[in-house]
Write an enzyme that holds these catalytic residues in place. Structure first.
Site, short mmCIF file in Angstrom:
data_model
loop_
_atom_site.label_atom_id
_atom_site.label_comp_id
_atom_site.label_asym_id
_atom_site.label_seq_id
_atom_site.Cartn_x
_atom_site.Cartn_y
_atom_site.Cartn_z
CE1 TYR A 1 -4.30 0.42 -0.38
CE2 TYR A 1 -4.40 -1.41 1.17
CZ TYR A 1 -5.01 -0.60 0.22
OH TYR A 1 -6.31 -0.80 -0.12
CD GLU B 1 -4.68 4.77 0.35
OE1 GLU B 1 -4.35 4.45 1.50
OE2 GLU B 1 -5.85 4.82 -0.06
CG ASP C 1 -7.02 10.19 -24.38
OD1 ASP C 1 -5.99 9.52 -24.49
OD2 ASP C 1 -8.13 9.71 -24.06
CB THR D 1 -3.38 3.81 -22.15
OG1 THR D 1 -3.18 3.84 -23.57
CG2 THR D 1 -4.83 4.11 -21.84
CE LYS E 1 -5.72 2.32 -26.13
NZ LYS E 1 -5.88 2.99 -24.83
NE ARG F 1 -4.81 -4.47 -20.38
CZ ARG F 1 -5.20 -4.05 -21.59
NH1 ARG F 1 -6.08 -3.09 -21.70
NH2 ARG F 1 -4.71 -4.59 -22.68
N1 DSN Z 1 -10.54 0.47 -25.78
C1 DSN Z 1 -9.50 1.31 -26.34
C2 DSN Z 1 -9.36 1.11 -27.80
O1 DSN Z 1 -9.52 -0.01 -28.24
O2 DSN Z 1 -9.06 2.04 -28.53
C3 DSN Z 1 -9.70 2.71 -26.01
O3 DSN Z 1 -9.85 2.83 -24.65
#
Ligand code: DSN
Length: 418
Positions: free
Chosen positions: A53, A55, A199, A225, A228, A234
């Site tokens: 933990y 925080e 984003d 994120t 990707k 993730r």
């Molecule tokens: N689910 C993602 C995508 O496939 O683009 C976006 O959050």
């Protein structure tokens, strides 16, 4: 590496893990938002840091014993700033949606007007969809694509901004194959005294190496994120160069939106940012872009239409109208021949989001697996052939054989044995 422990203690879960590895190995992954992390990232995510933990933030935690996890979070923050040439990073968001939630909380009051890209034109759920918190808590208005070019209509966006005077303009997309002009968007936002947020989740890897212009010099805040094109675990993160906004972001993430940070995932993010700083990562991203172009060429030569006529980044948006196949049926058919994609709305989609008239095809995961330009042209051509072979069982079987031959040339995770 076998599953040493869970295979003995919990064969049911071990079986699911083993089946998923087999699935990832036995198809070509073309979902534009997916990738294959390195074993080093997985080792960090599967480590003892999951027990802690923490925080708060490094040096200012609400629990004892955080000195060691502080090392991991400091590495992640410092490396994120080095990758994106910025002064502040919060690496705690559990996901991209959480990062956007925190950014909105930091910058907006409930009911504020925001401009975001329409979901059915390539935007994201968290950019104002009425079924998402963003559309429920804020008054979102949507900008979209020019009907002829199928690229972002910046002029219409500017008109909308002048008319509505939003407090925030959101740039970035989930299914947009072209370079986004962040400077132009920033000018549109700043002219009406709105803040500008980007984003960059989909293109984070391309931004890291300069294959897509960075939003950092002109955006007030950038969310992303890590899993990707960036190829980390993730999760999410938030960047800015503005000290005042940075302080608000930290408060909005914790205690505003989240509790204990996932320190094992943050360690995985540190590893991934470290990998993104290596010269080999720039080579990887260059190949991702070339491979997306070749996927697109293969599909177009096979008779399919790409929305906007092509791609500048890691993905193609494919209009299946010529083949008279829905996105839903295409997704199933392609899975049968060993190609994994997702159905996707196309601009002015006549069908529901559960059916659609298109698919989204990305090159990030296949490139990690080692597919080269020639392989990707062939995969694009095979996608087109599949779309025109709906009732041809022998034709589909022949396509599957060609896919299997590509897969056999590029083994995935040879070091894993489960
Ligand atoms: N689910 C993602 C995508 O496939 O683009 C976006 O959050």
């Amino acid at each position: 590496m076998p599953l040493q422990y869970v295979s003995r203690t919990d064969p049911a879960v071990a079986n699911a893990l083993s089946q998923e590895l087999a699935r990832q190995r036995s198809s070509i992954e073309l979902i534009a938002s997916e990738n294959f992390t390195s074993p080093s990232v997985m080792e960090a995510v599967g480590s003892v840091l999951t027990n802690k933990y923490a925080e708060g933030y490094p040096g200012k935690r609400y629990y004892g014993g955080c000195e060691k996890v502080d090392i991991a979070e400091d590495l992640a923050r410092e490396r994120a700033c080095a990758v994106y040439n910025c002064s502040f990073a919060n690496v705690q968001p559990h996901s991209g949606a959480n990062a956007n939630f925190a950014a909105y909380t930091a910058l907006l009051d409930l009911g504020d007007t925001v401009l975001g890209m329409s979901l059915d034109q390539g935007g994201h759920l968290t950019h104002g969809s009425p079924v998402n918190f963003s559309g429920k808590y804020y008054r979102f208005a949507a900008y979209g694509l020019h009907p002829e070019t199928e690229t972002i209509d910046y002029e219409a966006m500017a008109r909308l901004a002048k008319e509505l005077r939003p407090r925030l303009v959101v740039g970035g997309a989930s299914a947009y194959p072209r370079t986004i002009d962040f400077e132009r968007m920033a000018a549109i936002a700043h002219e009406v005294d709105a803040l500008f947020m980007v984003d960059m989740a989909h293109i984070a890897g391309l931004v890291a190496t300069g294959a897509h212009p960075s939003p950092l010099p002109c955006a007030d805040v950038v969310t992303s994120t890590s899993h990707k094109t960036l190829r980390g675990p993730r999760g999410g993160f938030i960047l800015t160069n503005n000290e005042e906004i940075a302080a608000k972001i930290d408060k909005a993430v914790f205690p505003g939106a989240q509790g204990g940070p996932l320190m094992h995932v943050i360690a995985g993010k540190a590893v991934a940012f470290g990998e993104a700083l290596q010269p080999s990562y720039a080579d990887y991203i260059d190949q991702v872009v070339v491979n997306a172009e070749q996927l697109g060429k293969g599909m177009m030569d096979g008779g399919l239409r790409l929305v906007s006529g092509g791609t500048d980044n890691h993905l193609c948006l494919v209009d299946l109208t010529a083949a008279d196949v829905t996105g839903k049926d295409a997704e199933k058919l392609l899975e049968r021949v060993g190609l994994t994609v997702n159905k996707n709305s196309i601009p002015n989609e006549p069908r529901s989001p559960f059916v659609t008239s298109g698919i989204r095809v990305g090159s990030a995961a296949a490139t990690t697996r080692g597919l080269d330009a020639g392989d990707c042209y062939q995969v694009g051509a095979l996608i087109a052939r599949t779309m025109f072979s709906v009732h041809d069982e022998a034709g589909l079987a022949a396509i599957k054989e060609e896919v299997d031959a590509i897969i056999a040339r590029h083994p995935l995770y040879p070091e894993f044995d489960y």
